[in-house]
Design an enzyme around this catalytic site. Structure first.
Site, PDB file in Angstrom:
ATOM      1  N   LYS A 182      -3.029   2.556   1.560  1.00 23.58           N
ATOM      2  CA  LYS A 182      -4.371   3.346   1.319  1.00 23.58           C
ATOM      3  C   LYS A 182      -5.267   2.667   2.368  1.00 23.58           C
ATOM      4  O   LYS A 182      -6.154   2.091   1.541  1.00 23.58           O
ATOM      5  CB  LYS A 182      -4.615   3.308  -0.240  1.00 23.58           C
ATOM      6  CG  LYS A 182      -3.369   4.279  -0.734  1.00 23.58           C
ATOM      7  CD  LYS A 182      -3.847   4.029  -2.492  1.00 23.58           C
ATOM      8  CE  LYS A 182      -3.349   2.838  -2.955  1.00 23.58           C
ATOM      9  NZ  LYS A 182      -3.317   2.896  -4.470  1.00 23.58           N
TER      10      LYS A 182
ATOM     11  N   GLY B  49      -0.050  -1.695  -7.702  1.00 25.39           N
ATOM     12  CA  GLY B  49       1.369  -1.166  -8.327  1.00 25.39           C
ATOM     13  C   GLY B  49       2.473  -1.362  -7.382  1.00 25.39           C
ATOM     14  O   GLY B  49       3.274  -2.103  -7.611  1.00 25.39           O
TER      15      GLY B  49
ATOM     16  N   ARG C 161       4.592  -1.733 -15.233  1.00 26.35           N
ATOM     17  CA  ARG C 161       3.263  -1.311 -16.001  1.00 26.35           C
ATOM     18  C   ARG C 161       3.565  -0.643 -17.326  1.00 26.35           C
ATOM     19  O   ARG C 161       2.565  -0.725 -18.226  1.00 26.35           O
ATOM     20  CB  ARG C 161       2.655  -0.079 -15.141  1.00 26.35           C
ATOM     21  CG  ARG C 161       1.848  -0.783 -14.065  1.00 26.35           C
ATOM     22  CD  ARG C 161       1.214   0.535 -13.139  1.00 26.35           C
ATOM     23  NE  ARG C 161       0.209   0.116 -12.470  1.00 26.35           N
ATOM     24  CZ  ARG C 161      -0.297   0.567 -11.381  1.00 26.35           C
ATOM     25  NH1 ARG C 161       0.315   1.943 -10.896  1.00 26.35           N
ATOM     26  NH2 ARG C 161      -1.081  -0.026 -10.749  1.00 26.35           N
TER      27      ARG C 161
HETATM   28  P1  ADP Z   1      -0.863  -1.081  -3.862  1.00 31.43           P
HETATM   29  O1  ADP Z   1       0.126  -0.068  -4.663  1.00 31.43           O
HETATM   30  O2  ADP Z   1      -0.083  -2.480  -4.223  1.00 31.43           O
HETATM   31  O3  ADP Z   1      -2.308  -1.186  -4.095  1.00 31.43           O
HETATM   32  P2  ADP Z   1      -0.672   0.467  -1.550  1.00 31.43           P
HETATM   33  O4  ADP Z   1      -0.343   1.883  -2.369  1.00 31.43           O
HETATM   34  O5  ADP Z   1      -2.069   0.394  -1.020  1.00 31.43           O
HETATM   35  O6  ADP Z   1      -0.280  -0.783  -2.379  1.00 31.43           O
HETATM   36  O7  ADP Z   1       0.651   0.457  -0.281  1.00 31.43           O
HETATM   37  C1  ADP Z   1       1.954   0.395  -0.734  1.00 31.43           C
HETATM   38  C2  ADP Z   1       2.573   1.158   0.328  1.00 31.43           C
HETATM   39  O8  ADP Z   1       2.098   0.699   1.544  1.00 31.43           O
HETATM   40  C3  ADP Z   1       4.194   0.747   0.395  1.00 31.43           C
HETATM   41  O9  ADP Z   1       4.607   1.985   0.098  1.00 31.43           O
HETATM   42  C4  ADP Z   1       4.580   0.330   1.625  1.00 31.43           C
HETATM   43  O10 ADP Z   1       5.472   1.185   2.410  1.00 31.43           O
HETATM   44  C5  ADP Z   1       3.285   0.701   2.538  1.00 31.43           C
HETATM   45  N1  ADP Z   1       3.122   0.290   3.982  1.00 31.43           N
HETATM   46  C6  ADP Z   1       3.038  -1.018   4.132  1.00 31.43           C
HETATM   47  N2  ADP Z   1       2.747  -1.254   5.319  1.00 31.43           N
HETATM   48  C7  ADP Z   1       3.036  -0.090   5.980  1.00 31.43           C
HETATM   49  C8  ADP Z   1       2.870   0.243   7.354  1.00 31.43           C
HETATM   50  N3  ADP Z   1       2.847  -0.625   8.273  1.00 31.43           N
HETATM   51  N4  ADP Z   1       3.075   1.620   7.605  1.00 31.43           N
HETATM   52  C9  ADP Z   1       3.110   2.454   6.557  1.00 31.43           C
HETATM   53  N5  ADP Z   1       3.191   2.210   5.268  1.00 31.43           N
HETATM   54  C10 ADP Z   1       3.047   0.778   4.969  1.00 31.43           C
HETATM   55 MG    MG Z   2       0.270   2.069  -4.391  1.00 25.82          MG
END
Ligand code: ADP
Ligand code: MG
Length: 394
Positions: A198, A351, A33
């Site tokens: 999230k 992100g 970023r």
């Molecule tokens: P982005 O930033 O791409 O929008 P998010 O912030 O929503 O994505 O989610 C990213 C996080 O989700 C990562 O840190 C990952 O470890 C977590 N994650 C993915 N799958 C799981 C899971 N099954 N249980 C807990 N955390 C998870």
């Molecule tokens: Mg995120």
């Protein structure tokens, strides 16, 4: 008016960037970023402006949390720019105003985490307006380039541009350009892959996207709310129980509107959330009560990949598993690989998703586009009006 025609010669420009990078133990783990913000910064400096840059980091919720200070960002930005970046140490106040006034053409001042101030994110219009007035004292013009925050009605994103001559930066302009390709007559089939942690942030957009896409694949932490809605045991996996009924309705909506909903059939589980936890592969119907799902299994990953490569337009937001732990990165890796094989356009948003594909060894150029915004892209795709874009007349 585009940034190229925006008059900034000899002016002090307030530049809202998205510098919300992932940190681990105070170190930046992916500076994507910051790099994405460089073209606008350089263009403005080349045009003879001085810059007051504002950004947020994480969710300090209106408090000065030292671990969310932008100080390390100032260091990295300075390295990448190849020139000094003065760190203001605060967001507003007479000391910051003085530092801003002292800026000469070509110089850069980075403000402290703007979300240290509760007014930035306040729902109270007058609190935000008051902060915007303070921020307006720091500059003569405004450039909005923090795409990752344009879906937020925040003081530095929405209220401030109204007080100053304003325009969009090149990153925001490029992001909007790509998103238009995904919304105006997208080539079909059109698929969306969602994951990440999230759940509540993203579940709201699903309903809207179900009316627009042909295929929706769901993995990551959010999938367990779906599996729970199907009456399955999910053990100690991430779940938002208050959303189970909403998810039940979404599953029905997908069926009614003929959208192919792809959910995992196998899951990698572990007893604890830790990097050295031992992984066990189980059926999505048989998650042990004392285990948590940390990645989609290989069979699911293959099914997701097949669905993705069959599409001509694909948007992906949210890792399929806890990719930060090597034993739980496979689902994300297989999905990322499939995105690189899409014959139409593939867009990665978010992100952590962007950080994940880079950490897993993919090059940015293998994808159609890597967006810097997760929530912002999703809300745009939903067809919502984004406050930070309308404030820039976009
Ligand atoms: P982005 O930033 O791409 O929008 P998010 O912030 O929503 O994505 O989610 C990213 C996080 O989700 C990562 O840190 C990952 O470890 C977590 N994650 C993915 N799958 C799981 C899971 N099954 N249980 C807990 N955390 C998870
Ligand atoms: Mg995120």
């Amino acid at each position: 008016m585009s940034l190229k025609d925006f008059d900034v010669v000899g002016k002090r420009v307030f530049l809202r960037c998205d510098l919300n990078v992932p940190l681990k133990d105070g170190k930046i783990t992916d500076d994507g970023r910051i790099k994405a913000s460089l073209p606008t910064i350089k263009l403005l400096l080349d045009k003879g402006a001085s810059l007051v840059i504002a950004a947020h980091l994480g969710r300090p919720k209106g408090e000065a949390k030292p671990e969310l200070s932008l100080a390390p960002i100032a260091v990295r930005l300075s390295e990448l720019l190849g020139k000094p970046v003065t760190f203001a140490g605060a967001v507003i106040g007479s000391d910051v105003e003085e530092k801003a006034r002292a800026l000469k053409a070509g110089e850069v001042l980075l403000l402290e985490n703007i979300r240290y101030l509760a007014a930035e994110t306040s729902k109270d219009e007058s609190e935000r307006a008051e902060l915007a007035q303070e921020l307006a004292k720091l500059a003569d013009a405004y450039v909005g380039d923090g795409f990752g925050a344009v879906h937020r009605k925040h003081a530095s994103v929405f209220d401030l541009p109204k007080l100053l001559p304003h325009t969009a930066g090149t990153l925001v302009a490029a992001e909007v350009e790509v998103l238009k390709r995904l919304t105006i007559n997208p080539e079909r089939p059109y698929g969306v892959v969602l994951g990440g942690a999230k759940v509540s942030d993203k579940i709201g957009v699903i309903s809207n996207l179900l009316g627009k896409v042909d295929v929706m694949a769901i993995g990551g932490g959010m999938v367990f709310t779906f599996l729970a809605a199907q009456g399955k045991e999910i053990g100690s996996s991430l779940v938002e129980t208050d959303l189970i009924d909403t998810v039940k309705a979404l599953i029905k909506q997908a069926a009614d509107s003929g959208v192919k909903l792809v959910l995992p059939t196998d899951i990698l589980v572990a007893p604890t959330f830790s990097i050295d936890a031992s992984a066990t592969l189980v059926s999505a119907d048989a998650i042990p009560a004392d285990q948590m799902g940390l990645d989609i299994g290989p069979e699911s990953a293959e099914a997701f990949a097949d669905a993705i490569v069959a599409c001509k337009t694909v948007f992906w937001n949210g890792p399929m598993g806890v990719f930060e732990f090597p034993s739980f990165a496979n689902g994300t890796k297989v999905v990322a690989k499939a995105l690189t094989q899409v014959s139409g356009i593939s867009v990665v948003g978010g992100g952590d998703s962007a950080a994940a594909v880079r950490a897993l060894g993919f090059a940015d150029s293998e994808f159609g586009y890597i967006s810097t915004g997760g929530g912002a892209s999703l809300e745009y795709l939903e067809g919502k009006e984004l406050p930070g874009l309308s404030a820039l007349d976009l």
